[in-house]
Design an enzyme around this catalytic site. Structure first.
Site, PDB file in Angstrom:
ATOM      1  N   ARG A 190      11.266  -3.615  10.153  1.00 20.32           N
ATOM      2  CA  ARG A 190      10.996  -2.489  11.039  1.00 20.32           C
ATOM      3  C   ARG A 190      10.838  -3.062  12.443  1.00 20.32           C
ATOM      4  NH1 ARG A 190       5.828   0.316   8.936  1.00 20.32           N
ATOM      5  NH2 ARG A 190       4.801  -0.966  10.507  1.00 20.32           N
ATOM      6  N   ARG A 221      -9.255   2.085   9.431  1.00 21.93           N
ATOM      7  CA  ARG A 221      -8.864   0.710   9.705  1.00 21.93           C
ATOM      8  C   ARG A 221      -9.930  -0.023  10.506  1.00 21.93           C
ATOM      9  NH1 ARG A 221      -2.984   1.214   9.280  1.00 21.93           N
ATOM     10  NH2 ARG A 221      -1.900  -0.736   9.597  1.00 21.93           N
ATOM     11  N   LYS A 267       0.821  -1.214   0.000  1.00 20.28           N
ATOM     12  CA  LYS A 267       0.000   0.000   0.000  1.00 20.28           C
ATOM     13  C   LYS A 267       0.853   1.261   0.000  1.00 20.28           C
ATOM     14  CE  LYS A 267      -2.076  -0.416   3.949  1.00 20.28           C
ATOM     15  NZ  LYS A 267      -1.636  -1.648   4.618  1.00 20.28           N
ATOM     16  N   ARG A 304      11.460  -6.912   5.643  1.00 20.22           N
ATOM     17  CA  ARG A 304      11.499  -5.450   5.758  1.00 20.22           C
ATOM     18  C   ARG A 304      12.192  -5.011   7.048  1.00 20.22           C
ATOM     19  NH1 ARG A 304       5.775  -2.401   5.316  1.00 20.22           N
ATOM     20  NH2 ARG A 304       5.522  -2.967   7.492  1.00 20.22           N
ATOM     21  N   ARG A 343      -0.332  -8.494  13.762  1.00 19.49           N
ATOM     22  CA  ARG A 343      -0.861  -7.403  12.921  1.00 19.49           C
ATOM     23  C   ARG A 343      -1.749  -7.948  11.816  1.00 19.49           C
ATOM     24  NH1 ARG A 343       4.373  -5.114  11.740  1.00 19.49           N
ATOM     25  NH2 ARG A 343       3.482  -4.165   9.902  1.00 19.49           N
TER      26      ARG A 343
HETATM   27  P1  ADP Z   1       1.212  -1.733   8.554  1.00 14.15           P
HETATM   28  O1  ADP Z   1       0.120  -1.353   7.582  1.00 14.15           O
HETATM   29  O2  ADP Z   1       2.401  -2.324   7.872  1.00 14.15           O
HETATM   30  O3  ADP Z   1       0.718  -2.537   9.707  1.00 14.15           O
HETATM   31  P2  ADP Z   1       1.427   1.020   9.465  1.00 14.15           P
HETATM   32  O4  ADP Z   1       2.696   1.754   9.416  1.00 14.15           O
HETATM   33  O5  ADP Z   1       0.309   1.448   8.577  1.00 14.15           O
HETATM   34  O6  ADP Z   1       1.836  -0.484   9.222  1.00 14.15           O
HETATM   35  O7  ADP Z   1       0.848   1.004  10.962  1.00 14.15           O
HETATM   36  C1  ADP Z   1       1.637   0.616  12.066  1.00 14.15           C
HETATM   37  C2  ADP Z   1       0.789   0.591  13.342  1.00 14.15           C
HETATM   38  O8  ADP Z   1       0.192   1.886  13.577  1.00 14.15           O
HETATM   39  C3  ADP Z   1      -0.395  -0.363  13.313  1.00 14.15           C
HETATM   40  O9  ADP Z   1      -0.006  -1.675  13.626  1.00 14.15           O
HETATM   41  C4  ADP Z   1      -1.308   0.276  14.372  1.00 14.15           C
HETATM   42  O10 ADP Z   1      -0.887  -0.020  15.683  1.00 14.15           O
HETATM   43  C5  ADP Z   1      -1.105   1.765  14.177  1.00 14.15           C
HETATM   44  N1  ADP Z   1      -2.120   2.359  13.262  1.00 14.15           N
HETATM   45  C6  ADP Z   1      -1.899   2.886  12.023  1.00 14.15           C
HETATM   46  N2  ADP Z   1      -3.050   3.315  11.461  1.00 14.15           N
HETATM   47  C7  ADP Z   1      -4.030   3.054  12.370  1.00 14.15           C
HETATM   48  C8  ADP Z   1      -5.448   3.244  12.383  1.00 14.15           C
HETATM   49  N3  ADP Z   1      -6.105   3.797  11.343  1.00 14.15           N
HETATM   50  N4  ADP Z   1      -6.139   2.851  13.485  1.00 14.15           N
HETATM   51  C9  ADP Z   1      -5.517   2.315  14.532  1.00 14.15           C
HETATM   52  N5  ADP Z   1      -4.186   2.095  14.588  1.00 14.15           N
HETATM   53  C10 ADP Z   1      -3.442   2.457  13.535  1.00 14.15           C
END
Ligand code: ADP
Length: 196
Positions: free
Chosen positions: A140, A100, A25, A138, A151
């Protein structure tokens, strides 16, 4: 080579990316944002920045993020409402990581005139074993295998229902993300063009 010219700059483009962690994404959203000349708004990046800066939001978010859980909806909704009020969002924006959950999707109605109807939603699909392979590579901090699995589970429980939610509202475009990056991008741009 991905294709030709960017669309007319007078139209407002609002795009949402749905898809599990590792679906690509971020890469696709970044390239589409560049092409449309609108900002990409990554909630993951914003939250990590808040944590690094030790803001109030950062302190609330940290414990959830390190475990692979979602940060509570009110925190996200307020953060996003603030962000889209900025000057660079007047011609649109691309959400990467928001909404989300169903309550977050319902909150779209508080940030645009017609809520979900104002968005084009791409749902990027990639097989689970490909996702795990990509994420662990990756590396991180929250990309270790147990947290990656958490996740993905969180995605299935909280976010996957949004695919149907947007589908029912006629906003959803399914995209096969297990392909060459350029091919995926070409398909996204064609879908954006088709809505104009
Ligand atoms: P990925 O999509 O690879 O899991 P992101 O960088 O988008 O990674 O998000 C990392 C973390 O940030 C998520 O695991 C969550 O804890 C938090 N997060 C991001 N966006 C949201 C959201 N819209 N609602 C709740 N938590 C979020």
């Amino acid at each position: 080579m991905v294709d030709a010219k960017a669309p007319a700059t007078t139209m407002v483009a609002r795009v949402i990316f749905l898809g599990p962690p590792g679906a690509g994404k971020g890469t696709q959203a970044e390239r589409l944002a560049e092409w449309l000349r609108v900002p990409r708004i990554s909630t993951g990046d914003m939250l990590r920045e808040h944590i690094a800066q030790r803001t109030v939001i950062g302190r609330k978010a940290a414990e959830f993020m390190t475990d692979g859980h979602l940060v509570p909806d009110p925190v996200l909704i307020e953060m996003i409402a603030d962000r889209v009020a900025a000057d660079d969002c007047t011609r649109g924006y691309i959400f990467d990581g928001f909404p989300r959950t169903v309550p977050q999707a319902e909150a779209l109605g508080t940030i645009t005139p017609h809520g979900a109807d104002d968005f084009l939603v791409f749902s990027v699909h990639v097989p689970q074993e490909v996702l795990i392979r990509r994420l662990v590579k990756r590396g991180r901090e929250d990309d270790s295998e147990p947290i990656v699995r958490k996740r993905l589970e969180t995605y299935d429980l909280a976010t996957a229902p949004l695919v149907n939610w947007f589908q029912e509202r006629g906003r959803l475009r399914r995209v096969d993300g297990d392909r060459d990056v350029d091919d995926v991008q070409r398909e996204l741009r064609a879908a954006v063009e088709a809505t104009r």
